[in-house]
Design an enzyme around this catalytic site. Structure first.
Site, PDB file in Angstrom:
ATOM      1  N   SER A 179       0.796  -1.232   0.000  1.00 32.08           N
ATOM      2  CA  SER A 179       0.000   0.000   0.000  1.00 32.08           C
ATOM      3  C   SER A 179       0.825   1.276   0.000  1.00 32.08           C
ATOM      4  O   SER A 179       0.352   2.306  -0.456  1.00 32.08           O
ATOM      5  CB  SER A 179      -0.949  -0.001   1.200  1.00 32.08           C
ATOM      6  N   HIS A 207      -5.265  -3.341  -2.666  1.00 37.43           N
ATOM      7  CA  HIS A 207      -4.924  -2.369  -3.713  1.00 37.43           C
ATOM      8  C   HIS A 207      -4.828  -2.999  -5.102  1.00 37.43           C
ATOM      9  O   HIS A 207      -4.471  -2.317  -6.061  1.00 37.43           O
ATOM     10  CB  HIS A 207      -3.618  -1.653  -3.350  1.00 37.43           C
ATOM     11  N   LYS A 238     -11.558   0.575  -1.873  1.00 40.70           N
ATOM     12  CA  LYS A 238     -10.563   1.293  -2.673  1.00 40.70           C
ATOM     13  C   LYS A 238     -11.068   1.394  -4.123  1.00 40.70           C
ATOM     14  O   LYS A 238     -11.900   2.232  -4.398  1.00 40.70           O
ATOM     15  CB  LYS A 238      -9.208   0.653  -2.480  1.00 40.70           C
TER      16      LYS A 238
END
Ligand SMILES: Cc1ncc(COP(=O)(O)O)c(C=O)c1O
Length: 383
Positions: A179, A207, A238
């Site tokens: 990240s 991610h 996300k």
């Protein structure tokens, strides 16, 4: 309460350049946001596909509020297990090509709920040094022995595995995209090693979900490892632009977590409208080839230009582009300078990253225009 020691600790944080203060955003998320009353270009968010303010997802949420109400009333195991939760899990399992899926209220809760359910005080958790804090916290909660191997260092991982008893329960856990560094885990090698040393493999695709893989389901898909990764965790907060998290794997794994995972059992179910909104996000991600292509173009362009300007973007290969500064005070000063020029880039400092590796963390999204990227690059010239 005597707050003297709290104030002293806060002063220490401030003088070390690692004090955190919250800034208020008074607009929806997007390439531009209103930050403390000022319009700025946003290069901080994890909204890689620009879905946090997507009209289709908002409409799905509103419709679902009308149909299902807002609150879920209880935990999933009491009476909070509503149809949208089950449907989202069926969609996720199909998308991830696994037998089943289970939804958690957040990524943090997933990691702090899955690891303690699977591991106990006799187990060992082998964790990449740069894994997310929620993985470390989950391991601490599990009471298993935590062994952190140097970042992506497969030789070091093997040296540890070699000396562990064959019968000991072992979990190798890794972010698939790190990240704060934006690089990919050497997942193929991890899976091979796990097989040799009879370890379970868990990944955190926070991610990578929506961003990597032919259909956007993550690094596991990109590398074709669907059948070799035992526990596939990821977030809906996300690229999916929503909130919440999932774990995908076998039916037995799902059943086990429903019965043993404390952060699943002892919390109210996520609002049903959130689950319904996430189903729409999933549909968009499935059909998101063009989005991912454009995101990759923006990412490649920005990283190449920053490299040409002499910035150290580390080993990033994803839309997370770190710019290594090292000194936390300088990183904060650079972030402030950029903000004065109308560009929001966050400075990341210890303990989020190791000492001496403070950085600016740029994130590119598909919504950034060429002009946005030029504006950022021009502002970076003066730093
Ligand atoms: C790798 C990773 N795992 C887990 C989380 C936690 O997810 P959530 O924000 O949904 O709690 C994050 C980010 O916050 C993350 O970057």
């Amino acid at each position: 309460m005597n707050t003297t020691f709290l104030k002293k600790d806060l002063q220490d944080l401030e003088s070390s350049g690692i004090y955190r203060a919250l800034k208020t955003v008074d607009s929806p998320q997007g390439r531009q946001i209103t930050l403390e009353g000022k319009r700025v270009l946003n290069f901080c968010s994890n909204d890689y596909l620009g879905l946090a303010n997507d009209a289709r997802i908002k409409a799905a949420a509103i419709e679902a509020v009308k149909e299902h109400g807002f609150g879920s009333g209880a935990s999933r195991s009491i009476c909070g297990n509503m149809a949208p939760h089950e449907k989202l899990e069926a969609d996720l399992a199909q998308f991830k090509n696994t037998e089943s899926a289970l939804v958690y209220s957040s990524g943090y809760m997933a990691n702090t709920g899955i690891i303690p359910a699977l591991m106990d005080r006799r187990s060992v958790v082998l964790s990449d040094k740069l894994n997310h804090a929620s993985i470390i916290d989950g391991t601490i909660l599990s009471r298993a022995k935590l062994v952190r191997y140097p970042h992506a260092d497969m030789q070091a991982l093997e040296e540890i595995l070699k000396y562990l008893p064959v019968t000991q329960r072992k979990l190798i856990v890794t972010d698939t995209v790190f990240s704060m560094d934006g690089d990919r885990a050497p997942l193929k090698e991890i899976v091979d090693m796990a097989r040799r040393y009879e370890a379970t493999v868990m990944v955190d695709e926070a991610h990578a979900f929506g961003v990597l893989g032919k259909h956007g389901s993550g690094l596991v898909e990109e590398l074709g490892l669907e059948w070799q990764v035992d526990v596939q965790m990821g977030t809906l907060s996300k690229a999916a632009g929503c909130f919440g998290a999932y774990v995908c794997g076998t039916k037995v794994l799902r059943d086990f977590l429903i019965n043993k995972s404390r952060s699943f059992i002892y919390t109210t179910a996520m609002p049903p409208a959130l689950a319904q909104a996430a189903r729409t996000a999933l549909q968009i991600i499935r059909q998101g080839d063009q989005l991912r292509f454009n995101l990759q173009e923006n990412t490649d362009h920005l990283r190449a230009r920053l490299g040409m300007m002499g910035f150290d973007t580390m080993n990033s290969s994803t839309p997370i582009i770190p710019i290594l500064v090292k000194d936390p005070v300088q990183a904060v000063a650079m972030s402030k300078q950029l903000l004065q020029k109308g560009i929001f880039v966050h400075a990341i400092r210890p303990p989020t990253v190791p000492m001496g590796t403070s950085r600016l963390r740029l994130t590119v999204t598909v919504t950034h225009t060429q002009e946005d990227l030029e504006q950022l690059l021009n502002a970076m010239k003066g730093l």
